[in-house]
Design a protein around this motif. Structure first.
Motif, PDB file in Angstrom:
ATOM      1  N   ASP A 101       0.604  -1.743  -0.166  1.00 23.73           N
ATOM      2  CA  ASP A 101       0.525   0.594   0.244  1.00 23.73           C
ATOM      3  C   ASP A 101       0.962   1.256   0.235  1.00 23.73           C
ATOM      4  N   ALA A 102       1.735   1.496   0.806  1.00 26.74           N
ATOM      5  CA  ALA A 102       2.849   2.257   0.286  1.00 26.74           C
ATOM      6  C   ALA A 102       3.391   2.527  -1.450  1.00 26.74           C
ATOM      7  N   VAL A 103       3.327   1.419  -1.410  1.00 24.86           N
ATOM      8  CA  VAL A 103       4.076   1.661  -3.383  1.00 24.86           C
ATOM      9  C   VAL A 103       2.435   2.553  -4.181  1.00 24.86           C
ATOM     10  N   TYR A 104       1.475   2.156  -3.473  1.00 23.67           N
ATOM     11  CA  TYR A 104       0.010   1.778  -4.042  1.00 23.67           C
ATOM     12  C   TYR A 104      -0.049   3.835  -4.068  1.00 23.67           C
ATOM     13  N   VAL A 105       0.319   4.254  -2.064  1.00 23.14           N
ATOM     14  CA  VAL A 105      -0.324   5.529  -2.388  1.00 23.14           C
ATOM     15  C   VAL A 105       1.452   6.355  -2.760  1.00 23.14           C
ATOM     16  N   TRP A 106       2.327   6.108  -2.704  1.00 20.75           N
ATOM     17  CA  TRP A 106       3.407   7.166  -3.690  1.00 20.75           C
ATOM     18  C   TRP A 106       3.534   7.197  -4.704  1.00 20.75           C
ATOM     19  N   THR A 107       3.022   6.140  -5.860  1.00 22.49           N
ATOM     20  CA  THR A 107       2.745   5.938  -6.900  1.00 22.49           C
ATOM     21  C   THR A 107       1.376   6.780  -7.748  1.00 22.49           C
ATOM     22  N   GLN A 108       1.028   7.047  -6.234  1.00 22.20           N
ATOM     23  CA  GLN A 108      -0.593   7.606  -6.276  1.00 22.20           C
ATOM     24  C   GLN A 108      -1.512   6.910  -7.099  1.00 22.20           C
ATOM     25  N   GLY A 109      -1.566   6.123  -6.880  1.00 17.78           N
ATOM     26  CA  GLY A 109      -2.702   4.893  -7.430  1.00 17.78           C
ATOM     27  C   GLY A 109      -2.076   3.929  -8.526  1.00 17.78           C
ATOM     28  N   GLY A 110      -1.063   4.428  -8.991  1.00 19.77           N
ATOM     29  CA  GLY A 110      -0.377   4.250 -10.347  1.00 19.77           C
ATOM     30  C   GLY A 110       0.390   2.214 -10.477  1.00 19.77           C
ATOM     31  N   TYR A 111       0.693   2.436  -9.669  1.00 12.58           N
ATOM     32  CA  TYR A 111       0.956   0.641  -9.443  1.00 12.58           C
ATOM     33  C   TYR A 111       0.402  -0.344  -8.245  1.00 12.58           C
ATOM     34  N   GLN A 112       0.071  -0.823  -9.028  1.00  9.69           N
ATOM     35  CA  GLN A 112      -0.928  -2.551  -8.257  1.00  9.69           C
ATOM     36  C   GLN A 112      -0.057  -3.448  -7.802  1.00  9.69           C
ATOM     37  N   VAL A 113       0.161  -4.810  -6.931  1.00 11.66           N
ATOM     38  CA  VAL A 113       0.217  -5.858  -7.313  1.00 11.66           C
ATOM     39  C   VAL A 113       0.320  -6.829  -6.556  1.00 11.66           C
ATOM     40  N   GLY A 114       0.213  -7.733  -6.908  1.00  8.13           N
ATOM     41  CA  GLY A 114       0.295  -8.820  -6.098  1.00  8.13           C
ATOM     42  C   GLY A 114      -1.539  -9.113  -5.095  1.00  8.13           C
ATOM     43  N   ARG A 115      -2.632  -8.284  -5.871  1.00  9.13           N
ATOM     44  CA  ARG A 115      -3.722  -8.049  -5.633  1.00  9.13           C
ATOM     45  C   ARG A 115      -5.206  -8.183  -6.951  1.00  9.13           C
ATOM     46  N   ILE A 180       3.713   5.937   4.793  1.00  6.88           N
ATOM     47  CA  ILE A 180       5.371   5.634   5.489  1.00  6.88           C
ATOM     48  C   ILE A 180       6.433   6.336   4.602  1.00  6.88           C
ATOM     49  N   PRO A 181       7.293   6.779   5.143  1.00  7.95           N
ATOM     50  CA  PRO A 181       7.876   7.593   4.177  1.00  7.95           C
ATOM     51  C   PRO A 181       9.172   6.773   2.710  1.00  7.95           C
ATOM     52  N   ARG A 182       8.498   7.836   1.969  1.00  2.02           N
ATOM     53  CA  ARG A 182       9.015   7.612   0.664  1.00  2.02           C
ATOM     54  C   ARG A 182      10.423   6.605   0.401  1.00  2.02           C
ATOM     55  N   ALA A 183      10.904   6.693   1.375  1.00  2.74           N
ATOM     56  CA  ALA A 183      12.605   6.096   1.013  1.00  2.74           C
ATOM     57  C   ALA A 183      13.032   5.110   1.818  1.00  2.74           C
ATOM     58  N   GLU A 184      11.725   4.620   2.750  1.00  4.69           N
ATOM     59  CA  GLU A 184      11.119   3.671   3.290  1.00  4.69           C
ATOM     60  C   GLU A 184      10.366   2.854   2.462  1.00  4.69           C
ATOM     61  N   THR A 185       9.402   3.900   1.346  1.00 10.37           N
ATOM     62  CA  THR A 185       9.136   2.760   0.880  1.00 10.37           C
ATOM     63  C   THR A 185       9.785   2.518  -0.456  1.00 10.37           C
ATOM     64  N   ILE A 186      10.957   2.742  -1.003  1.00  5.25           N
ATOM     65  CA  ILE A 186      11.728   2.461  -2.324  1.00  5.25           C
ATOM     66  C   ILE A 186      12.442   1.218  -1.397  1.00  5.25           C
ATOM     67  N   GLU A 187      13.161   1.566  -0.069  1.00  7.40           N
ATOM     68  CA  GLU A 187      13.823   0.872   0.139  1.00  7.40           C
ATOM     69  C   GLU A 187      13.466  -0.994   0.691  1.00  7.40           C
ATOM     70  N   TYR A 188      12.028  -1.210   0.460  1.00 12.64           N
ATOM     71  CA  TYR A 188      10.827  -2.096   0.604  1.00 12.64           C
ATOM     72  C   TYR A 188      10.499  -2.832  -0.943  1.00 12.64           C
ATOM     73  N   MET A 189      11.159  -1.658  -1.718  1.00 12.08           N
ATOM     74  CA  MET A 189      10.441  -1.926  -3.023  1.00 12.08           C
ATOM     75  C   MET A 189      11.686  -3.072  -3.650  1.00 12.08           C
ATOM     76  N   ARG A 190      13.112  -2.502  -3.734  1.00 12.87           N
ATOM     77  CA  ARG A 190      14.488  -2.488  -3.612  1.00 12.87           C
ATOM     78  C   ARG A 190      14.608  -4.090  -2.958  1.00 12.87           C
ATOM     79  N   GLU A 191      14.516  -4.600  -1.928  1.00 14.94           N
ATOM     80  CA  GLU A 191      14.664  -6.170  -1.424  1.00 14.94           C
ATOM     81  C   GLU A 191      13.665  -6.428  -2.512  1.00 14.94           C
ATOM     82  N   ASN A 192      12.335  -5.977  -2.557  1.00 10.93           N
ATOM     83  CA  ASN A 192      11.677  -7.670  -3.191  1.00 10.93           C
ATOM     84  C   ASN A 192      11.497  -6.611  -4.941  1.00 10.93           C
ATOM     85  N   TYR A 193      12.742  -6.590  -5.305  1.00 10.43           N
ATOM     86  CA  TYR A 193      13.029  -6.409  -6.690  1.00 10.43           C
ATOM     87  C   TYR A 193      11.977  -6.233  -8.249  1.00 10.43           C
TER      88      TYR A 193
END
Length: 224
Positions: A101-115, A180-193
């Motif tokens: 959901d952090a990815v979903y929010v920071w991309t302003q609804g533009g990126y949806q995955v796994g649901r 959550i902060p954008r930097a933390e969101t990016i870190e989560y995304m990199r961990e699941n590249y």
């Protein structure tokens, strides 16, 4: 009281934080400004809210009645995905959307995955001290909670709330959503590249102060 508290009015009451503007409440509810303004006018005429240097709910009993009405409505007609994103804002405790959901929010609804609409978890970071309160709160809305995503065949409906307890929260806001902060969101995304490569490329395009050096083309997807 209840003749004034239709769904919009009740949700408006629940979304108000003392001092809020009408525009801010509309943003929290993701509802048109004019719709919320009309609800505020009705509530003000009835004496349930005041508008003096910002909105204020005049009596905690009004808040409780609004919560009872919205929860009862959810019991009759289960909330949609869009409505479920708003429901946590009716609580008394801080939270932030996290993980997918952090990815979903920071991309302003533009990126949806796994649901999918028939299997849709929402991921909320909450304070450890508030976990029991959150579980009770979501019971009001017949929304199951867990600390890890549950298999769809173990649930009665498509929606579930996945709570991520934390000692403290660092919250930012994007289009009315606490996240959550954008930097933390990016870190989560990199961990699941592999899952989020195209999402990282999207963030790279969206924010001028982000330089992730990620490119993505549809042809890079693994073929079935």
């Amino acid at each position: 009281m209840y003749e004034v508290l239709d769904d919009t009015a009740a949700q408006t009451i629940l979304a108000i934080e003392s001092g809020d503007s009408i525009r801010r409440v509309a943003q929290h509810l993701h509802t048109p400004y004019e719709t919320v303004r009309q609800a505020v006018n009705r509530l003000e005429d009835a004496g349930y809210v005041s508008y003096d240097d910002g909105l204020t709910v005049v009596d905690e009993r009004v808040h409780d009645a609004a919560l009872e009405l919205v929860a009862a409505s959810a019991g009759v007609s289960p909330p949609s995905i869009e409505e479920t994103y708003v429901i946590p804002q009716f609580s008394d405790w801080p939270f932030a959307f996290t993980r997918i959901d952090a990815v979903y929010v920071w991309t302003q609804g533009g990126y949806q995955v796994g649901r999918e609409p028939n299997d849709y978890p929402l991921f909320l970071a909450v304070r450890e001290q508030d976990v029991d309160a959150w579980e009770t709160f979501f019971e009001w809305f017949d929304l199951p909670t867990a600390f890890e995503r549950q298999p769809r065949d173990e649930l009665d409906g498509p929606l579930q709330i996945v709570l991520e307890p934390r000692v403290s929260l660092d919250i930012e806001h994007v289009e009315g959503y606490p996240v959550i902060p954008r930097a933390e969101t990016i870190e989560y995304m990199r961990e699941n590249y592999a899952q989020f490569q195209s999402g990282l490329a999207m963030l790279d395009r969206m924010y001028e102060d982000v330089d992730l050096g990620v490119t993505y083309r549809e042809t890079e997807r693994a073929q079935p």
